[in-house]
Design a protein around this motif. Structure first.
Motif, PDB file in Angstrom:
ATOM      1  N   UNK A  67       0.853  -1.190   0.000  1.00 43.95           N
ATOM      2  CA  UNK A  67       0.000   0.000   0.000  1.00 43.95           C
ATOM      3  C   UNK A  67       0.886   1.237   0.000  1.00 43.95           C
ATOM      4  N   UNK A  68       0.662   2.125  -0.967  1.00 45.47           N
ATOM      5  CA  UNK A  68       1.478   3.335  -1.084  1.00 45.47           C
ATOM      6  C   UNK A  68       0.769   4.505  -0.421  1.00 45.47           C
ATOM      7  N   UNK A  69       1.525   5.531  -0.092  1.00 44.85           N
ATOM      8  CA  UNK A  69       0.961   6.721   0.531  1.00 44.85           C
ATOM      9  C   UNK A  69       0.251   7.584  -0.503  1.00 44.85           C
ATOM     10  N   UNK A  70      -0.587   8.476  -0.033  1.00 47.18           N
ATOM     11  CA  UNK A  70      -1.324   9.381  -0.912  1.00 47.18           C
ATOM     12  C   UNK A  70      -0.355  10.168  -1.792  1.00 47.18           C
ATOM     13  N   UNK A  71      -0.686  10.283  -3.062  1.00 44.21           N
ATOM     14  CA  UNK A  71       0.144  11.032  -4.000  1.00 44.21           C
ATOM     15  C   UNK A  71       1.151  10.181  -4.744  1.00 44.21           C
ATOM     16  N   UNK A  72       1.427   8.967  -4.267  1.00 43.67           N
ATOM     17  CA  UNK A  72       2.369   8.087  -4.949  1.00 43.67           C
ATOM     18  C   UNK A  72       1.684   7.345  -6.089  1.00 43.67           C
ATOM     19  N   UNK A  73       2.473   6.967  -7.083  1.00 43.49           N
ATOM     20  CA  UNK A  73       1.940   6.196  -8.209  1.00 43.49           C
ATOM     21  C   UNK A  73       1.459   4.841  -7.715  1.00 43.49           C
ATOM     22  N   UNK A  74       0.338   4.378  -8.259  1.00 48.07           N
ATOM     23  CA  UNK A  74      -0.188   3.080  -7.859  1.00 48.07           C
ATOM     24  C   UNK A  74      -0.830   2.406  -9.057  1.00 48.07           C
ATOM     25  N   UNK A  75      -1.013   1.088  -8.932  1.00 47.27           N
ATOM     26  CA  UNK A  75      -1.583   0.284 -10.010  1.00 47.27           C
ATOM     27  C   UNK A  75      -3.088   0.115  -9.876  1.00 47.27           C
ATOM     28  N   UNK A  76      -3.576   0.159  -8.637  1.00 45.76           N
ATOM     29  CA  UNK A  76      -5.003  -0.031  -8.388  1.00 45.76           C
ATOM     30  C   UNK A  76      -5.380   0.720  -7.118  1.00 45.76           C
ATOM     31  N   UNK A  77      -6.602   1.232  -7.088  1.00 49.99           N
ATOM     32  CA  UNK A  77      -7.123   1.894  -5.895  1.00 49.99           C
ATOM     33  C   UNK A  77      -8.182   1.023  -5.230  1.00 49.99           C
ATOM     34  N   UNK A  78      -8.127   0.950  -3.922  1.00 50.03           N
ATOM     35  CA  UNK A  78      -9.210   0.363  -3.132  1.00 50.03           C
ATOM     36  C   UNK A  78      -9.979   1.536  -2.532  1.00 50.03           C
ATOM     37  N   UNK A  79     -11.229   1.701  -2.974  1.00 47.25           N
ATOM     38  CA  UNK A  79     -12.051   2.809  -2.461  1.00 47.25           C
ATOM     39  C   UNK A  79     -12.922   2.279  -1.325  1.00 47.25           C
ATOM     40  N   UNK A  80     -12.808   2.910  -0.168  1.00 49.07           N
ATOM     41  CA  UNK A  80     -13.498   2.436   1.027  1.00 49.07           C
ATOM     42  C   UNK A  80     -14.805   3.194   1.199  1.00 49.07           C
ATOM     43  N   UNK A  81     -15.910   2.447   1.198  1.00 47.56           N
ATOM     44  CA  UNK A  81     -17.234   2.997   1.469  1.00 47.56           C
ATOM     45  C   UNK A  81     -17.639   2.643   2.895  1.00 47.56           C
ATOM     46  N   UNK A  82     -18.595   3.378   3.420  1.00 46.61           N
ATOM     47  CA  UNK A  82     -19.165   3.030   4.717  1.00 46.61           C
ATOM     48  C   UNK A  82     -20.628   3.439   4.716  1.00 46.61           C
ATOM     49  N   UNK A  83     -21.465   2.551   5.185  1.00 43.69           N
ATOM     50  CA  UNK A  83     -22.912   2.736   5.304  1.00 43.69           C
ATOM     51  C   UNK A  83     -23.615   2.782   3.957  1.00 43.69           C
ATOM     52  N   UNK A  84     -23.259   3.752   3.109  1.00 40.44           N
ATOM     53  CA  UNK A  84     -23.971   3.910   1.849  1.00 40.44           C
ATOM     54  C   UNK A  84     -23.082   4.596   0.820  1.00 40.44           C
ATOM     55  N   UNK A  85     -23.430   4.444  -0.447  1.00 34.34           N
ATOM     56  CA  UNK A  85     -22.709   5.122  -1.521  1.00 34.34           C
ATOM     57  C   UNK A  85     -23.183   6.567  -1.590  1.00 34.34           C
ATOM     58  N   UNK A  86     -22.289   7.501  -1.333  1.00 37.09           N
ATOM     59  CA  UNK A  86     -22.638   8.918  -1.373  1.00 37.09           C
ATOM     60  C   UNK A  86     -22.179   9.530  -2.697  1.00 37.09           C
ATOM     61  N   UNK A  87     -22.737  10.690  -3.061  1.00 41.62           N
ATOM     62  CA  UNK A  87     -22.377  11.305  -4.349  1.00 41.62           C
ATOM     63  C   UNK A  87     -20.869  11.485  -4.526  1.00 41.62           C
ATOM     64  N   UNK A  88     -20.170  11.839  -3.467  1.00 40.68           N
ATOM     65  CA  UNK A  88     -18.725  12.030  -3.590  1.00 40.68           C
ATOM     66  C   UNK A  88     -18.011  10.711  -3.871  1.00 40.68           C
ATOM     67  N   UNK A  89     -18.541   9.602  -3.315  1.00 39.37           N
ATOM     68  CA  UNK A  89     -17.979   8.290  -3.627  1.00 39.37           C
ATOM     69  C   UNK A  89     -18.204   7.948  -5.098  1.00 39.37           C
ATOM     70  N   UNK A  90     -19.429   8.144  -5.560  1.00 36.56           N
ATOM     71  CA  UNK A  90     -19.766   7.830  -6.951  1.00 36.56           C
ATOM     72  C   UNK A  90     -18.925   8.643  -7.912  1.00 36.56           C
ATOM     73  N   UNK A  91     -18.655   9.905  -7.556  1.00 37.63           N
ATOM     74  CA  UNK A  91     -17.843  10.766  -8.424  1.00 37.63           C
ATOM     75  C   UNK A  91     -16.423  10.223  -8.549  1.00 37.63           C
ATOM     76  N   UNK A  92     -15.864   9.748  -7.430  1.00 35.95           N
ATOM     77  CA  UNK A  92     -14.507   9.193  -7.464  1.00 35.95           C
ATOM     78  C   UNK A  92     -14.480   7.893  -8.248  1.00 35.95           C
ATOM     79  N   UNK A  93     -15.447   7.015  -7.994  1.00 43.57           N
ATOM     80  CA  UNK A  93     -15.459   5.716  -8.655  1.00 43.57           C
ATOM     81  C   UNK A  93     -15.660   5.848 -10.160  1.00 43.57           C
ATOM     82  N   UNK A  94     -16.362   6.893 -10.580  1.00 39.24           N
ATOM     83  CA  UNK A  94     -16.598   7.081 -12.002  1.00 39.24           C
ATOM     84  C   UNK A  94     -15.604   8.001 -12.686  1.00 39.24           C
TER      85      UNK A  94
END
Length: 209
Positions: A67-94
């Motif tokens: 797992x790399x720190x924020x700002x470092x190059x990476x091959x894949x992102x794991x996006x962490x949700x909690x409770x429900x998908x919020x608009x800001x989550x959907x914006x990042x995932x899309x």
């Protein structure tokens, strides 16, 4: 190449074989491809504040994931949700960026109806995956990051033989039981009450460490 805490992955084995072929055939381009395939996967963990990104990061690193720190190059992102998908989550995932998977963290807190919290979380993940077209999985982050050592297994084994009051954290800690209070407190810190209950069930079913 391509090693994790569990040993050489299938992709790492393939990359190693490809590197041997490249060396024998004197193919620099093939050698560069083998080197790229054998490079450890770089994973970024992203999500809203309070979603449990630090816990998910700890869980992945304990299993040998880079797992790399924020700002470092990476091959894949794991996006962490909690409770429900919020608009800001959907914006990042899309949005633009590397390939992504999503995890619905704190899946053990989703209530007891509908087959229990994990079943409810899995059902909701199916909905999120259909909406965002991103692989989405339920996760009990605290359990994923837990250190399950021999002492924890021994404690769970004793609870499997001599049940304790798991009706609440206070009753579990304060109740009369052969398991020392300090050990019960450690179990709660590592596994929470939900994890203790499922750990006891697992031991009764013959699970080992």
């Amino acid at each position: 190449m391509g090693t994790t805490g569990a040993g050489v992955t299938g992709l790492g084995s393939y990359a190693a074989a490809l590197a041997d072929v490249a060396e024998q055939a004197d193919q620099p381009r093939l050698a560069r491809l083998a080197e790229e395939l054998g490079r450890p996967l770089r994973v970024g963990v992203r999500g809203r504040r309070g979603a449990g990104c630090a816990t998910v990061t700890r869980a992945l690193r304990r299993r040998g994931v880079g797992v790399v720190d924020a700002g470092e190059a990476r091959d894949v992102d794991v996006h962490v949700l909690v409770e429900t998908l919020k608009p800001e989550d959907a914006a990042v995932l899309g949005g633009p960026g590397p390939p992504r998977v999503a995890v619905l963290n704190k899946a053990d807190l989703g209530g007891l109806s509908g087959g229990g919290p994990l079943a409810r979380a899995a059902s909701y993940c199916t909905t999120v995956q259909a909406e965002c077209r991103i692989p989405t999985f339920p996760l009990a982050g605290l359990l994923a990051a837990a250190v399950v050592d021999d002492d924890v297994v021994c404690a769970l084994s004793l609870l499997a033989r001599e049940p304790a009051d798991l009706g609440s954290t206070d009753r579990f800690v304060a109740g009369v039981h052969p398991l020392p209070r300090a050990v019960r407190e450690r179990l709660l810190a590592e596994l929470d009450l939900f994890g203790v209950a499922h750990g006891v069930l697992a031991v009764r079913s013959g699970a080992n460490r």
